[in-house]
Scaffold this active site. Structure first.
Site, short mmCIF file in Angstrom:
data_model
loop_
_atom_site.label_atom_id
_atom_site.label_comp_id
_atom_site.label_asym_id
_atom_site.label_seq_id
_atom_site.Cartn_x
_atom_site.Cartn_y
_atom_site.Cartn_z
N ASP A 49 0.83 -1.21 0.00
CA ASP A 49 0.00 0.00 0.00
C ASP A 49 0.86 1.27 0.00
O ASP A 49 2.09 1.21 -0.04
CB ASP A 49 -0.94 -0.03 1.21
CG ASP A 49 -2.28 0.61 0.93
OD1 ASP A 49 -2.36 1.53 0.08
OD2 ASP A 49 -3.28 0.20 1.55
N ASP A 106 -10.21 3.41 -4.05
CA ASP A 106 -10.94 2.24 -3.58
C ASP A 106 -12.34 2.16 -4.19
O ASP A 106 -13.05 3.17 -4.27
CB ASP A 106 -11.07 2.28 -2.06
CG ASP A 106 -9.73 2.10 -1.35
OD1 ASP A 106 -8.77 1.65 -2.01
OD2 ASP A 106 -9.65 2.43 -0.16
#
Length: 278
Positions: A49, A106
């Site tokens: 990430d 997302d």
């Protein structure tokens, strides 16, 4: 996990902390230490990430973990979850570094989010290929926020775009209909076609989109996608798909299976999706 025939995926961040509110440590400055531990655990897939990066250039941070993973000697699929946030964009430099990279923020389990992610990702077909893939985020099929037709569209377009098919729902709870979407062998084979070409957009007018994917055997996969809230008919031609010279073609609908060729569409192999008004 390996004994059950499964692969083991793990998650961390290229910054000082992960996205968890508890503040678990990320890999920045500890790449080799972490990579060695992942290899020891038998990790097969690493999602890396982009949290708390402390201003360190993304290419530098992601390359550091790439080098660390290589030194372990264990083959680990490397996912760059950078999200296209920084400049230069990850898809312009990601291929030598990782196996896939997030091209979007997302996703959520609603039609507007799904369409938005497809629109962002579909213009990046020139950057995808075998071993390096555009990733518009996980599949929401089975989470309950969309209709069955919308979930088929979601799954089908991800396959057309050669995107990673990462199931984001609890398989113990999905309906039989949604499980049938997730296990459609023909659509999965379309995603995993050995040529590894992401579908190109032939046309996109008023929310009516035609996708064309050239397959390894020369066939064409076609998606006719209606992004609007109204029923619509969408068509293309063999000539537009790069085919021509034959008197007729065979069409296989990957959702309803073999059927007679409709006069509006002439191609060898196709994925067709029409979404009625909700």
């Amino acid at each position: 996990m390996h004994g059950k025939g499964l692969k083991f995926g793990s998650y961390t961040s290229a910054g000082t902390n992960t996205c968890d509110k508890a503040g678990f440590p990320g890999g920045l400055g500890h790449e080799q230490q972490d990579a060695n531990l992942f290899a020891l655990w038998g990790v097969d897939y690493l999602k890396y990430d982009n949290r708390d990066n402390r201003g360190v250039d993304a290419r530098q941070r992601y390359q550091a973990m790439c080098d660390a993973l290589a030194k372990t000697g264990r083959p680990i699929v490397y996912s760059l979850c950078e999200g296209g946030r920084t400049t230069p964009k990850v898809w312009t430099w990601g291929a030598p570094v990782g196996n896939l990279w997030r091209t979007t923020g997302d996703i959520s389990d609603k039609w507007s989010s799904r369409i938005g992610k497809a629109q962002e990702n579909r213009v990046l077909d020139g950057y995808a290929g075998p071993g390096h893939w555009n990733d518009p985020d996980m599949l929401e099929v089975g989470n309950g926020g969309m209709t069955g037709t919308e979930y088929r569209t979601h799954f089908g377009l991800w396959a057309m775009m050669s995107a990673p098919l990462l199931i984001g729902s609890d398989l113990r709870k999905v309906s039989d209909a949604d499980l049938a979407v997730l296990t459609n062998a023909d659509v999965i084979a379309l995603d995993q076609d050995t040529a590894g070409r992401q579908a190109a957009v032939l046309s996109a007018v008023g929310g009516l989109v035609v996708y064309n994917k050239v397959l390894a055997n020369g066939d064409r996969a076609v998606a006719l996608s209606n992004e609007t809230g109204a029923t619509a008919a969408i068509a293309t031609t063999a000539f537009a798909l790069g085919l021509g010279g034959s008197a007729s073609y065979t069409l296989k609908d990957l959702w309803t299976k073999p059927r007679a060729r409709p006069p509006a569409l002439r191609c060898r192999t196709g994925f067709r999706e029409r979404r009625a008004a909700r």
